[in-house]
Design an enzyme around this catalytic site. Structure first.
Site, mmCIF file in Angstrom:
data_model
loop_
_atom_site.group_PDB
_atom_site.id
_atom_site.type_symbol
_atom_site.label_atom_id
_atom_site.label_comp_id
_atom_site.label_asym_id
_atom_site.label_seq_id
_atom_site.Cartn_x
_atom_site.Cartn_y
_atom_site.Cartn_z
ATOM 1 N N ASP A 1 0.852 -1.181 0.000
ATOM 2 C CA ASP A 1 0.000 0.000 0.000
ATOM 3 C C ASP A 1 0.894 1.240 0.000
ATOM 4 O O ASP A 1 2.105 1.157 0.173
ATOM 5 C CB ASP A 1 -0.987 -0.018 1.165
ATOM 6 C CG ASP A 1 -0.316 -0.025 2.525
ATOM 7 O OD1 ASP A 1 0.903 0.196 2.590
ATOM 8 O OD2 ASP A 1 -1.015 -0.259 3.523
ATOM 9 N N ASP B 1 -7.900 -7.198 1.880
ATOM 10 C CA ASP B 1 -6.833 -7.350 2.872
ATOM 11 C C ASP B 1 -7.306 -6.783 4.201
ATOM 12 O O ASP B 1 -8.174 -5.906 4.225
ATOM 13 C CB ASP B 1 -5.566 -6.594 2.441
ATOM 14 C CG ASP B 1 -5.658 -5.114 2.790
ATOM 15 O OD1 ASP B 1 -5.067 -4.708 3.826
ATOM 16 O OD2 ASP B 1 -6.338 -4.357 2.076
ATOM 17 N N CYS C 1 -12.295 -27.100 10.542
ATOM 18 C CA CYS C 1 -11.108 -26.460 9.971
ATOM 19 C C CYS C 1 -10.007 -27.492 9.720
ATOM 20 O O CYS C 1 -9.804 -28.403 10.532
ATOM 21 C CB CYS C 1 -10.598 -25.366 10.909
ATOM 22 S SG CYS C 1 -9.143 -24.489 10.271
ATOM 23 N N CYS D 1 -6.716 -26.603 9.325
ATOM 24 C CA CYS D 1 -5.408 -25.993 9.572
ATOM 25 C C CYS D 1 -4.582 -26.847 10.544
ATOM 26 O O CYS D 1 -5.102 -27.716 11.243
ATOM 27 C CB CYS D 1 -5.549 -24.565 10.108
ATOM 28 S SG CYS D 1 -5.932 -24.443 11.870
ATOM 29 N N CYS E 1 -5.828 -26.807 14.229
ATOM 30 C CA CYS E 1 -7.040 -27.571 14.509
ATOM 31 C C CYS E 1 -6.836 -29.070 14.327
ATOM 32 O O CYS E 1 -7.533 -29.877 14.948
ATOM 33 C CB CYS E 1 -8.183 -27.074 13.622
ATOM 34 S SG CYS E 1 -8.761 -25.418 14.091
ATOM 35 N N HIS F 1 -4.675 -20.285 12.524
ATOM 36 C CA HIS F 1 -6.053 -20.715 12.286
ATOM 37 C C HIS F 1 -6.882 -19.599 11.643
ATOM 38 O O HIS F 1 -7.614 -19.845 10.677
ATOM 39 C CB HIS F 1 -6.709 -21.147 13.594
ATOM 40 C CG HIS F 1 -8.202 -21.251 13.488
ATOM 41 N ND1 HIS F 1 -8.841 -22.281 12.836
ATOM 42 C CD2 HIS F 1 -9.179 -20.398 13.906
ATOM 43 C CE1 HIS F 1 -10.144 -22.080 12.870
ATOM 44 N NE2 HIS F 1 -10.375 -20.947 13.514
#
Length: 371
Positions: free
Chosen positions: A94, A268, A306, A308, A311, A337
């Site tokens: 940015d 974002d 989930c 991930c 998890c 996560h």
């Protein structure tokens, strides 16, 4: 030939959502996409390999912070941002404009640029469209942003109008200052606060400058969600269909889905990493605060739906224990996560667009999350 090219694959028959593919010098990826924020050339708590594991294809870094520390000269000397942080996928930087206006209590906005005090040591600094672009050229990111003024909410009409017009003039200066147009895509930013006519006029002015992509700025700054959606519905029709559309600073599940429905391709936000470090995690049934006592003997994963690493391997009880002890692993697992949760959400959004059922998907998710 622009270094970044948008390919429209499909438009959802049930909504205005687009399934697309963005091609960059550091890889191609499907959109709509959520970009984890790596403010200071790092996504807090995550290594590059871990980001790849959760499916991140593009991350965002911040010009303001890297300008102050370590300085763009050092990053350039190191071989550019990709080499400096060992990230070989796409990077968007940015312009630093939002941080100049939000982090600095003392600032002086003029046509030439903005004089402000560093939030690190209070030293006096100056940022202009030309300096912002020069810094981003040195950083070497794939997508760079025009320097603009992000107006607060609420905002007086006359101030918003003057700010919007200055943002257009600054955009012209950014385009003229851009020294690496064959290697970095410069996106223009639409402003105009929450005023319909200003949003439309800004979109017309910015698109007339023919950038490779367009961002919608100045939203998700405190206004109600319905106003943000209204501004998107007003603005998006004035943006070209063959170029990417980026809604800046948006990262809650409801805003991501609603933005995609209105034709946004890129998002974002620091939200998933920030709340993760504080012990709040997204789940398929709504947010939970993992530090709460009720999870002390909860031996289920943070989210049973989930996939991930956190998890798959750890329980709520264990992660709560880590937070209560002040162990770094706790905030890392919560961050891991939360980022995977949003990246997986966007995978599901893309699949819903592919199957022409994004509005149905929205209803299912909103009911499950209690929106």
């Amino acid at each position: 030939m622009t270094p970044v090219r948008y390919e429209l694959i499909k438009t959802c028959k049930q909504s205005g959502a687009r399934l697309g593919r963005l091609h960059t010098p550091h890889g191609s990826f499907d959109t709509p996409v959520f970009m984890p924020v790596g403010t200071q050339a790092t996504v807090k708590g995550m290594s590059p390999d871990e980001l790849k594991e959760i499916g991140a294809s593009i991350i965002l870094s911040n010009t303001y912070h890297l300008f102050l520390r370590p300085g763009q000269e050092l990053v350039k000397e190191a071989g550019g941002l990709h080499k400096f942080m060992n990230w070989d996928r796409a990077i968007l930087t940015d312009s630093g404009g939002f941080q100049v206006f939000s982090l600095s209590d003392i600032r002086d906005i003029k046509e030439e640029g903005v004089t402000f005090r560093s939030h690190i040591d209070g030293s006096k600094k100056f940022m202009s469209p030309e300096i912002s672009i020069a810094v981003q050229n040195d950083l070497g990111s794939d997508i760079i942003m025009c320097f603009d003024e992000c107006t607060p909410y609420p905002c007086e009409y006359e101030y918003a109008k003057k700010s919007m017009e200055m943002t257009t003039r600054w955009a012209k200066r950014c385009k003229e200052a851009h020294a690496r147009p064959d290697e970095q895509a410069l996106f223009g930013i639409v402003q105009g606060s929450t005023f319909k006519d200003l949003r439309i006029e800004s979109a017309k002015q910015i698109t007339a400058l023919d950038f490779p992509g367009y961002a919608i700025g100045g939203l998700s700054v405190g206004e109600p969600g319905e106003i943000m959606n209204e501004m998107l519905e007003i603005t998006v029709p004035y943006l070209p269909e063959d170029k990417p559309r980026y809604l800046m600073g948006v990262g809650s599940p409801d805003y991501l889905i609603d933005g995609a429905i209105r034709g946004i391709d890129m998002f974002d936000c620091v939200l998933p990493t920030r709340i993760g470090r504080n012990g709040t995690v997204f789940t398929s049934k709504g947010r939970i605060i993992i530090r709460d006592a009720k999870y002390a003997r909860d031996y289920s994963p943070m989210d049973e739906n989930c996939d991930c690493y956190a998890c798959r391997n750890f329980t709520r009880a264990y992660i709560r224990h880590l937070f209560k002890c002040g162990e770094i692993l706790g905030l890392r697992l919560a961050t891991w996560h939360n980022l995977r949760f949003l990246i997986k959400l966007m995978e599901d959004v893309r699949e819903a667009i592919r199957n022409d059922r994004l509005l149905d998907f929205r209803k299912e998710v909103f009911e499950r999350l209690g929106y």
